[in-house]
Design a protein around this motif. Sequence first.
Motif, short mmCIF file in Angstrom:
data_model
loop_
_atom_site.label_atom_id
_atom_site.label_comp_id
_atom_site.label_asym_id
_atom_site.label_seq_id
_atom_site.Cartn_x
_atom_site.Cartn_y
_atom_site.Cartn_z
N ILE A 159 72.56 -34.10 37.15
CA ILE A 159 71.60 -33.39 37.97
C ILE A 159 72.51 -32.11 38.23
O ILE A 159 73.58 -32.22 38.64
N LEU A 161 64.36 -31.11 33.06
CA LEU A 161 63.48 -31.38 33.76
C LEU A 161 63.69 -30.32 35.34
O LEU A 161 64.90 -30.47 35.79
N THR A 168 63.82 -30.09 38.92
CA THR A 168 64.04 -31.05 40.11
C THR A 168 64.26 -30.32 41.49
O THR A 168 64.72 -29.25 41.18
N THR A 169 63.99 -31.05 42.64
CA THR A 169 64.17 -30.33 43.74
C THR A 169 65.18 -31.66 44.60
O THR A 169 64.94 -32.79 44.62
N THR A 187 68.21 -28.67 38.20
CA THR A 187 67.95 -29.06 36.78
C THR A 187 68.31 -30.63 36.55
O THR A 187 69.54 -30.73 36.66
N THR A 188 67.55 -31.51 35.96
CA THR A 188 68.03 -32.81 35.49
C THR A 188 68.09 -32.73 33.99
O THR A 188 66.99 -32.53 33.23
#
Length: 107
Positions: A7, A30, A32-33, A42-43
């Motif tokens: 992450i 991915l 992400t938040t 960003t994952t």
Amino acid sequence: MKLILAIVSNDDSSAVASSMTKSGYQITKLATTGGFLMAGNTTFISGVDDEKVDEVISIIAKHSSRRTQVVPSTTTMDVGMYSSFPVEVTVGGSTIFVLNVDRFEKV
């Protein structure tokens, strides 16, 4: 084989992605938040051989740096009034999980 979940702050994601692909690693990104600052992350997901895990972690760490950022914070007073003041928090860096993979297939 290991599965790496990393992450990374959106500010660092392009540098991490570029470096990972230039080094020959396949990645999935991915959007992400994060829960604390509700900031974009960003994952990255990548499957790598056991002996490559340290190299991947090194690439991610090199391109994701911690830094401080001032964010607004609100507090309430007993009379129902709210006051806003800036708070300095540490952001950036990366959180990395390494998981064992029992089975891998690419069909």
